[in-house]
Each structure stands twice: as C-alpha cells, then as structure tokens.
Design a protein around this motif. Structure first.
Motif, PDB file in Angstrom:
ATOM      1  N   ILE B   9       0.834  -1.198   0.000  1.00  0.00           N
ATOM      2  CA  ILE B   9       0.000   0.000   0.000  1.00  0.00           C
ATOM      3  C   ILE B   9       0.868   1.246   0.000  1.00  0.00           C
ATOM      4  N   LEU B  12       2.247   1.841  -3.435  1.00  0.00           N
ATOM      5  CA  LEU B  12       1.239   2.342  -4.365  1.00  0.00           C
ATOM      6  C   LEU B  12       0.976   3.828  -4.119  1.00  0.00           C
ATOM      7  N   VAL B  13       0.830   4.196  -2.830  1.00  0.00           N
ATOM      8  CA  VAL B  13       0.578   5.604  -2.495  1.00  0.00           C
ATOM      9  C   VAL B  13       1.755   6.470  -2.941  1.00  0.00           C
ATOM     10  N   LEU B  15       3.981   5.968  -5.351  1.00  0.00           N
ATOM     11  CA  LEU B  15       4.073   6.123  -6.808  1.00  0.00           C
ATOM     12  C   LEU B  15       2.930   6.981  -7.344  1.00  0.00           C
ATOM     13  N   LEU B  16       1.746   6.836  -6.758  1.00  0.00           N
ATOM     14  CA  LEU B  16       0.621   7.671  -7.185  1.00  0.00           C
ATOM     15  C   LEU B  16       0.898   9.143  -6.888  1.00  0.00           C
ATOM     16  N   ARG B  25      -2.247  13.569  -0.066  1.00  0.00           N
ATOM     17  CA  ARG B  25      -3.635  13.271   0.307  1.00  0.00           C
ATOM     18  C   ARG B  25      -4.419  12.670  -0.850  1.00  0.00           C
ATOM     19  N   ARG B  28      -3.393   9.139  -1.416  1.00  0.00           N
ATOM     20  CA  ARG B  28      -3.994   8.196  -0.465  1.00  0.00           C
ATOM     21  C   ARG B  28      -5.437   7.896  -0.841  1.00  0.00           C
ATOM     22  N   ARG B  29      -6.172   8.947  -1.232  1.00  0.00           N
ATOM     23  CA  ARG B  29      -7.562   8.733  -1.631  1.00  0.00           C
ATOM     24  C   ARG B  29      -7.658   7.839  -2.857  1.00  0.00           C
ATOM     25  N   ALA B  31      -5.441   5.655  -3.859  1.00  0.00           N
ATOM     26  CA  ALA B  31      -5.043   4.287  -3.497  1.00  0.00           C
ATOM     27  C   ALA B  31      -6.191   3.553  -2.821  1.00  0.00           C
ATOM     28  N   LEU B  32      -6.869   4.228  -1.906  1.00  0.00           N
ATOM     29  CA  LEU B  32      -8.001   3.586  -1.223  1.00  0.00           C
ATOM     30  C   LEU B  32      -9.105   3.244  -2.215  1.00  0.00           C
ATOM     31  N   ALA B  33      -9.383   4.169  -3.135  1.00  0.00           N
ATOM     32  CA  ALA B  33     -10.419   3.901  -4.139  1.00  0.00           C
ATOM     33  C   ALA B  33     -10.033   2.687  -4.977  1.00  0.00           C
ATOM     34  N   LEU B  34      -8.745   2.577  -5.319  1.00  0.00           N
ATOM     35  CA  LEU B  34      -8.289   1.434  -6.111  1.00  0.00           C
ATOM     36  C   LEU B  34      -8.340   0.142  -5.300  1.00  0.00           C
ATOM     37  N   LEU B  35      -7.889   0.215  -4.025  1.00  0.00           N
ATOM     38  CA  LEU B  35      -7.776  -0.993  -3.212  1.00  0.00           C
ATOM     39  C   LEU B  35      -9.134  -1.564  -2.836  1.00  0.00           C
ATOM     40  N   GLN B  37     -11.444  -1.819  -4.945  1.00  0.00           N
ATOM     41  CA  GLN B  37     -11.952  -2.465  -6.155  1.00  0.00           C
ATOM     42  C   GLN B  37     -11.702  -3.962  -6.073  1.00  0.00           C
TER      43      GLN B  37
END
Ligand SMILES: [Zn+2]
Ligand SMILES: [Zn+2]
Lengths: 200, 200
Positions: B9, B12-13, B15-16, B25, B28-29, B31-35, B37
C-alpha cells in the motif's frame, strides 16, 4: 475514439472509466495524464497496482487493508490490544496512524448506520469487535466516529450494544468539527480529540 | 503510514503521489479507491497501464499518441492527407475523432505559444507540419486552436509561417466559445466550428 478501438489506449480508458466516480471524460483525462508520464514512472506504478491487487486484503480482526492477515497493527505485540479505537474507514485509521497518537488497536466499521442510505447494523464490520470484547481482552473501546448525524447514530447504537458487556466506552471529544470527517483533520486536532475523550 | 512502510500500500501511495497534480492526500484517496476495487477489476487495469506504458508512443508524423508509429490515422489511406487539422493537444484530437467530422489528418502541437509561460516556437511540434506542407502533399491547413489569447497568438504565428508556402490556411470559426478549449465541446458545436471555417 473509433481510431484506436481495441488498442492500448482505448482499453486503458475503458478500464479507468469503470472505476467509481469516473465517467468517460474523466477517464480520458486520467489516461492522457498517465500516457504523458515517462515509461520509467508508469511501469512501476502498474506493477505496484498489480501487487496491491493481488496481496492486499481485509484484516479479519480489525477490518483494515494490509498485505497480511492479521494486519501489521493487529499482529504487533507492542500495541495495546486492550484499547480498541473504532473508526468508520481505512482512511480514518491511516489519519490516526500518521498522527502517531493511538497505541492501541482498531476496528474499521466500513461505514456508518444510515437510514437514508439504507445501511443497517448488518452492513457494518462489528462482529470481530463484539467477539474481542466478549473474550475479555478489551479494556476500553474508543468511538472515533465522524461528528455527523450518521456518526452520532452509529456511536449511540454501538454504545447501547457494548454497555451490557461492562467494557469502558468512550468517544473522541473536542476537536472533531461538526459535519467533518476525521480523515481531513490535522494531527493536533486529532490528538486533542483523542485525549479529550469522555465516557460515551 | 509508518505501519506499512515498504509494504504494497505504501508503495502504491508513493508512486501515485508522483503523478502530476497529485499530492500525498489525493494519492492516499486514489489508493483507497483502487484498493476497494475487486481484484478482477484492478489486475486488468494494471496490465492495461503497463501495456500502454510499453507500447504507446508519439506519432512521428502528427504528434498524437498511439501504439503504432505512424499512428492509425496517419497510416490510413482512406483519410485525406491533403487536409491537415492543427490542434493543441491529443485530447482535442480525440474530441474531433469522437465527433467524426474531420476526414483529414492532424498535427498535434502539444501546446500553444505563451509569453507568460515562456513557451516559444521551439516548444511546439511543428517541424513535421512544415515538412508535409513543403513536400506539396498538403492542400489545406485547418487551424483548430482554442479561442484563447494563446490559441489566437499561435494561429497568427502559424498563418504567417504558412502563408508564403501557398497552402490554404483556414481557422475553425463560429462555435468555439471565447476562453474555451475544444476538448469540452459537444459534437454539434465542433461540427459547426469546423464547417464554418474561413481563411485565416
Ligand atoms: Zn487488523
Ligand atoms: Zn499520426
């Protein structure tokens, strides 16, 4: 985009447009933003996304997301497993962890009760909380829910359910702005809210 | 997020958050939206992103993005290669293609001249346009630039450069709202702007 039907770009746009909150236009914008990135940046991002998709799961104890189950927090013997902080979302848990103000463990409800949205008790991740309380390992439950109607309703319902077990139930107090969510608060406000907790 | 340092996680955060327009911020949002899924949706997206990163390149003729060079438009013998529509961005080209109103080919400048942003002629992708015009294969150049100060400045500069070659130079006319960009227009407005083109 008839020109690239079946092509790499069309596929990327189509898959992006299936994400929540994405429409065709925002998916095209996101695809363009990604495609103008250097390959050296985009390929690692794609790999990180695939690794996260394959490895990240919901912790069966607390409900947060991690590559391991139980999660790193639930598996940490240094944390106070007698002190459970109940939050609405994984984002709220991350906010508290960044502030480094809670040395206990968590319960992530995955939302709130909401009459309007038709979310009832069965839609909340509470089973493992009640199990932990019943097992006697929990000393105190901190309700760290948003200061919204739904958050207050959920806190009230949880308090009623937990009171008969004899566990101490507290709520985060001063600091959480009315209508606000924990996720957007600065560390100081979060610390104030947590230390000013009072019996629910 | 000390808890997941080095984890899937956190990576991912991180690199995003390096993408343009992303902060910690919003990363993080995202990443959470993706995770949240399902894996069946996220893995194909990751694969599409990697394929796009590896395959998509800039067309050496017109400057658009495609998995092939020359792109599908430049390689299409059915298109009118004597009619070149000059646009600012790949997004503008996509908008015109969706409207299916231009049967010629394109030149994607990659931006506009801008004194404020310090973008001069060397920052625009024009070399292949001038080459195509000099080769005699081009009958008409349509300037489909945004109705902004920068778009007008760029159109004026291109017209001055192209006039001596004898090629017909036209501009999209009625329809492009002042201050607007082509990318957000409906198909009808785009069609009106294109058919109402006039000598530049
Ligand atoms: Zn856990
Ligand atoms: Zn091309």
């Amino acid at each position: 985009m008839t020109l690239t039907a079946g092509g790499d770009i069309e596929r990327l746009v189509r898959l992006l447009s299936r994400l929540p909150g994405m429409g065709p236009r925002s998916a095209r914008r996101a695809a363009l933003a990604l495609l103008t990135q250097p390959q050296a940046r985009l390929v690692p991002l794609a790999h990180a996304m695939e690794a996260a998709a394959r490895n990240v799961r919901t912790c069966s104890v607390c409900g947060t997301l991690d590559s391991h189950d139980p999660c790193a927090i639930c598996a940490d013997p240094q944390r106070d497993h007698g002190l459970v902080c109940v939050v609405e979302t994984v984002g709220d848990l991350w906010a508290l962890e960044r502030a480094v103000i809670h040395r206990g463990v968590y319960q992530v409800l995955g939302g709130t009760l909401s009459a309007l949205s038709g979310r009832g008790p069965d839609d909340l991740n509470t089973r493992s909380l009640f199990e932990r309380v019943r097992s006697g390992e929990v000393r105190e439950v901190i309700l760290a829910l948003g200061a919204t109607v739904e958050g207050a309703t959920t806190a009230h319902w949880l308090h009623e359910r937990l009171a008969p077990t004899g566990v101490a139930v507290t709520r985060v107090g001063h600091g959480v702005p009315i209508g606000g969510s924990l996720d957007v608060l600065d560390d100081g406000t979060l610390a104030a809210a947590l230390s000013a907790r009072r019996p629910a």
